[in-house]
Motif scaffolding. Structure first.
Motif, PDB file in Angstrom:
ATOM      1  N   ASP A 150       0.814  -1.217   0.000  1.00  0.00           N
ATOM      2  CA  ASP A 150       0.000   0.000   0.000  1.00  0.00           C
ATOM      3  C   ASP A 150       0.846   1.266   0.000  1.00  0.00           C
ATOM      4  O   ASP A 150       0.351   2.353   0.269  1.00  0.00           O
ATOM      5  CB  ASP A 150      -0.940   0.012   1.209  1.00  0.00           C
ATOM      6  CG  ASP A 150      -0.197  -0.094   2.544  1.00  0.00           C
ATOM      7  OD1 ASP A 150       1.042   0.085   2.554  1.00  0.00           O
ATOM      8  OD2 ASP A 150      -0.852  -0.344   3.571  1.00  0.00           O
ATOM      9  N   ASP A 193      -5.185  -4.084  -9.534  1.00  0.00           N
ATOM     10  CA  ASP A 193      -6.467  -4.379 -10.175  1.00  0.00           C
ATOM     11  C   ASP A 193      -6.247  -4.753 -11.642  1.00  0.00           C
ATOM     12  O   ASP A 193      -5.324  -4.258 -12.296  1.00  0.00           O
ATOM     13  CB  ASP A 193      -7.391  -3.160 -10.141  1.00  0.00           C
ATOM     14  CG  ASP A 193      -7.831  -2.791  -8.734  1.00  0.00           C
ATOM     15  OD1 ASP A 193      -7.651  -3.614  -7.824  1.00  0.00           O
ATOM     16  OD2 ASP A 193      -8.356  -1.680  -8.561  1.00  0.00           O
ATOM     17  N   ARG A 245      -6.435   2.474   3.555  1.00  0.00           N
ATOM     18  CA  ARG A 245      -5.297   2.519   2.645  1.00  0.00           C
ATOM     19  C   ARG A 245      -5.573   3.465   1.480  1.00  0.00           C
ATOM     20  O   ARG A 245      -6.699   3.546   0.990  1.00  0.00           O
ATOM     21  CB  ARG A 245      -4.984   1.111   2.130  1.00  0.00           C
ATOM     22  CG  ARG A 245      -4.400   0.208   3.208  1.00  0.00           C
ATOM     23  CD  ARG A 245      -3.953  -1.133   2.658  1.00  0.00           C
ATOM     24  NE  ARG A 245      -3.138  -1.822   3.640  1.00  0.00           N
ATOM     25  CZ  ARG A 245      -3.625  -2.616   4.591  1.00  0.00           C
ATOM     26  NH1 ARG A 245      -4.930  -2.831   4.660  1.00  0.00           N
ATOM     27  NH2 ARG A 245      -2.819  -3.191   5.463  1.00  0.00           N
ATOM     28  N   ARG A 300      -6.006   5.062  -2.114  1.00  0.00           N
ATOM     29  CA  ARG A 300      -6.424   4.515  -3.399  1.00  0.00           C
ATOM     30  C   ARG A 300      -6.122   5.529  -4.493  1.00  0.00           C
ATOM     31  O   ARG A 300      -6.120   6.734  -4.261  1.00  0.00           O
ATOM     32  CB  ARG A 300      -7.924   4.193  -3.381  1.00  0.00           C
ATOM     33  CG  ARG A 300      -8.332   3.235  -2.277  1.00  0.00           C
ATOM     34  CD  ARG A 300      -9.838   3.126  -2.182  1.00  0.00           C
ATOM     35  NE  ARG A 300     -10.397   2.441  -3.338  1.00  0.00           N
ATOM     36  CZ  ARG A 300     -11.523   2.791  -3.937  1.00  0.00           C
ATOM     37  NH1 ARG A 300     -12.197   3.850  -3.519  1.00  0.00           N
ATOM     38  NH2 ARG A 300     -11.978   2.115  -4.963  1.00  0.00           N
ATOM     39  N   ASN A 340      -6.839   7.692  -7.936  1.00  0.00           N
ATOM     40  CA  ASN A 340      -8.022   8.357  -8.482  1.00  0.00           C
ATOM     41  C   ASN A 340      -7.675   8.829  -9.890  1.00  0.00           C
ATOM     42  O   ASN A 340      -7.206   9.946 -10.089  1.00  0.00           O
ATOM     43  CB  ASN A 340      -8.447   9.532  -7.609  1.00  0.00           C
ATOM     44  CG  ASN A 340      -9.742  10.168  -8.099  1.00  0.00           C
ATOM     45  OD1 ASN A 340     -10.275   9.785  -9.137  1.00  0.00           O
ATOM     46  ND2 ASN A 340     -10.253  11.136  -7.364  1.00  0.00           N
ATOM     47  N   GLN A 374      -8.628  -0.743  -6.211  1.00  0.00           N
ATOM     48  CA  GLN A 374      -7.652   0.253  -5.773  1.00  0.00           C
ATOM     49  C   GLN A 374      -7.841   1.624  -6.407  1.00  0.00           C
ATOM     50  O   GLN A 374      -7.150   2.564  -6.031  1.00  0.00           O
ATOM     51  CB  GLN A 374      -6.240  -0.261  -6.101  1.00  0.00           C
ATOM     52  CG  GLN A 374      -5.896  -1.575  -5.407  1.00  0.00           C
ATOM     53  CD  GLN A 374      -4.652  -2.215  -5.988  1.00  0.00           C
ATOM     54  OE1 GLN A 374      -4.449  -2.206  -7.201  1.00  0.00           O
ATOM     55  NE2 GLN A 374      -3.814  -2.773  -5.135  1.00  0.00           N
ATOM     56  N   ASP A 375      -8.755   1.754  -7.368  1.00  0.00           N
ATOM     57  CA  ASP A 375      -8.916   3.015  -8.092  1.00  0.00           C
ATOM     58  C   ASP A 375     -10.339   3.538  -7.911  1.00  0.00           C
ATOM     59  O   ASP A 375     -11.315   2.848  -8.229  1.00  0.00           O
ATOM     60  CB  ASP A 375      -8.623   2.807  -9.585  1.00  0.00           C
ATOM     61  CG  ASP A 375      -8.483   4.123 -10.346  1.00  0.00           C
ATOM     62  OD1 ASP A 375      -8.921   5.171  -9.825  1.00  0.00           O
ATOM     63  OD2 ASP A 375      -7.937   4.104 -11.461  1.00  0.00           O
ATOM     64  N   GLU A 376     -10.450   4.766  -7.411  1.00  0.00           N
ATOM     65  CA  GLU A 376     -11.768   5.360  -7.196  1.00  0.00           C
ATOM     66  C   GLU A 376     -12.546   5.525  -8.502  1.00  0.00           C
ATOM     67  O   GLU A 376     -13.771   5.643  -8.484  1.00  0.00           O
ATOM     68  CB  GLU A 376     -11.616   6.717  -6.509  1.00  0.00           C
ATOM     69  CG  GLU A 376     -11.074   6.634  -5.091  1.00  0.00           C
ATOM     70  CD  GLU A 376     -11.018   7.992  -4.420  1.00  0.00           C
ATOM     71  OE1 GLU A 376     -12.052   8.690  -4.396  1.00  0.00           O
ATOM     72  OE2 GLU A 376      -9.937   8.365  -3.935  1.00  0.00           O
ATOM     73  N   ASP A 378     -15.339   2.971  -8.866  1.00  0.00           N
ATOM     74  CA  ASP A 378     -16.423   2.878  -7.892  1.00  0.00           C
ATOM     75  C   ASP A 378     -17.777   3.108  -8.562  1.00  0.00           C
ATOM     76  O   ASP A 378     -17.884   3.828  -9.562  1.00  0.00           O
ATOM     77  CB  ASP A 378     -16.234   3.909  -6.775  1.00  0.00           C
ATOM     78  CG  ASP A 378     -15.023   3.595  -5.906  1.00  0.00           C
ATOM     79  OD1 ASP A 378     -14.446   2.512  -6.072  1.00  0.00           O
ATOM     80  OD2 ASP A 378     -14.660   4.442  -5.070  1.00  0.00           O
ATOM     81  N   TRP A 386     -10.615  -2.551  -1.609  1.00  0.00           N
ATOM     82  CA  TRP A 386      -9.226  -2.928  -1.318  1.00  0.00           C
ATOM     83  C   TRP A 386      -8.897  -2.368   0.055  1.00  0.00           C
ATOM     84  O   TRP A 386      -8.853  -1.149   0.244  1.00  0.00           O
ATOM     85  CB  TRP A 386      -8.299  -2.352  -2.374  1.00  0.00           C
ATOM     86  CG  TRP A 386      -6.872  -2.760  -2.204  1.00  0.00           C
ATOM     87  CD1 TRP A 386      -6.366  -4.017  -2.335  1.00  0.00           C
ATOM     88  CD2 TRP A 386      -5.769  -1.907  -1.891  1.00  0.00           C
ATOM     89  NE1 TRP A 386      -5.010  -4.000  -2.120  1.00  0.00           N
ATOM     90  CE2 TRP A 386      -4.617  -2.720  -1.844  1.00  0.00           C
ATOM     91  CE3 TRP A 386      -5.637  -0.546  -1.645  1.00  0.00           C
ATOM     92  CZ2 TRP A 386      -3.355  -2.215  -1.564  1.00  0.00           C
ATOM     93  CZ3 TRP A 386      -4.388  -0.039  -1.360  1.00  0.00           C
ATOM     94  CH2 TRP A 386      -3.256  -0.864  -1.319  1.00  0.00           C
TER      95      TRP A 386
END
Length: 323
Positions: free
Chosen positions: A43, A101, A129, A131, A133, A260-262, A265, A322
């Protein structure tokens, strides 16, 4: 024996299952398969290295009697490599990136296989942790299209103040038609909000001046009113899971954290009406928007203004997060 050292699309258990299915398609030449690998989960502060090894029997009547010796040797090798990595600078061929990811886009939809969680909450990143973006959004994006709402008397007074302003329309009905045309341009990510405007309030805001571009000025004033109200709603927004006193009616933003990537979402917004003694009444507003937490809360605040709701609560779904 199969050793995975680079494929992060599948984790160890998935590779074991895949190898087992393939090997059992033809058992004449295969007694069993050993599956091993090295996986790094990190992380940015903490790193976890896993060196799993699994024996997949195919011909159960012909056991691999040397498997325990092989596993002991593999564990010894892993120990030496990790010791050298900590005590000495590792050689370039021994460096390894973290599991990330895996995703792809097809027909306007994104498919994501999130990196597996690290197993426990971080003791360093107390708020979770970090993430990525990749949306490129670092400030609140546009979450509404604003149109000034005028009563017939307010519209008439404006036409007297600025008889040259053609954008007001020749009649009040023409003005309302333009408003309806603006409402038709609404999207899920940018709803159209009509903000009531008074002449006295607008003139106080302009300092008593009547600008030549009157409609633009009135619209800018409506934006000013919207921003003031929506900011208050956003500032009062709270986590639904940490709110002791739940309002009887509120807008809720449900955010599914994915990997791990906004940018991956998915968010949903709904109106919730609490009913004592029974399940709450939930009315969906928008669903399946690919927006992250802060964007979703801001958009929920805009919808709250549109539907006359005073409160916004949010909830995070961590099923694919994550952590």
């Amino acid at each position: 024996m199969i050793v995975n050292n680079a494929n992060t699309a599948l984790d160890h258990d998935e590779i074991v299952a895949l190898v087992g299915r393939r090997a059992r398609n033809d058992t004449r030449e295969i007694d069993g398969v050993v599956v091993a690998g090295c996986y790094q989960h990190g992380d940015g502060f903490e790193s976890v290295f896993l060196w799993p090894m699994t024996y997949v029997p195919v011909a159960v009547d012909r056991p691999f009697r040397e498997y325990e010796e092989l596993r002991e040797a593999f564990n010894g090798y892993a120990t030496r490599v990790m010791t050298d990595a900590i005590t000495e600078r590792p050689a370039p061929e021994m460096t390894k990136g973290a599991v990330l990811d895996t995703f792809f886009d097809l027909d306007g939809k994104r498919f994501v296989k999130p990196a597996p969680p690290m197993g426990k909450a971080s003791e360093f990143f107390i708020r979770g942790r970090p993430r990525a973006n990749s949306t490129g959004i670092d400030v609140c994006p546009t979450v509404a299209i604003i149109y000034p709402e005028l009563t017939r008397s307010e519209w008439s007074e404006l036409t007297e103040l600025a008889p040259w302003e053609s954008d007001l329309g020749e009649t009040y009905e023409a003005w309302l038609k333009r408003r309806d045309e603006a409402l038709a341009t609404a999207t899920a990510l940018e709803p159209v909000l009509t903000i009531p405007v008074t002449i006295d309030g607008w003139l106080a805001w302009t300092g008593g001046e009547v600008p030549f571009d009157l409609v633009s000025s009135v619209t800018e004033y409506a934006h000013h009113l919207f921003e003031g109200q929506v900011k208050l709603i956003i500032e009062r927004a709270r986590s639904a899971d940490r709110t002791r006193i739940v309002p009887p009616r509120y807008m809720v933003a449900l955010i599914e954290l994915i990997g791990q990537d906004e940018a991956n979402d998915v968010s949903h917004i709904a109106i919730v009406r609490e009913r004592p003694g029974s399940e709450p009444e939930v009315t969906s507003v928008v669903e399946n928007l690919r927006i992250f937490h802060l964007h979703a809360v801001c958009l929920a605040a805009a919808y709250a203004m549109r539907y006359g709701v005073e409160h916004v609560l949010w909830r995070k779904d961590l099923r694919y997060a994550w952590t």
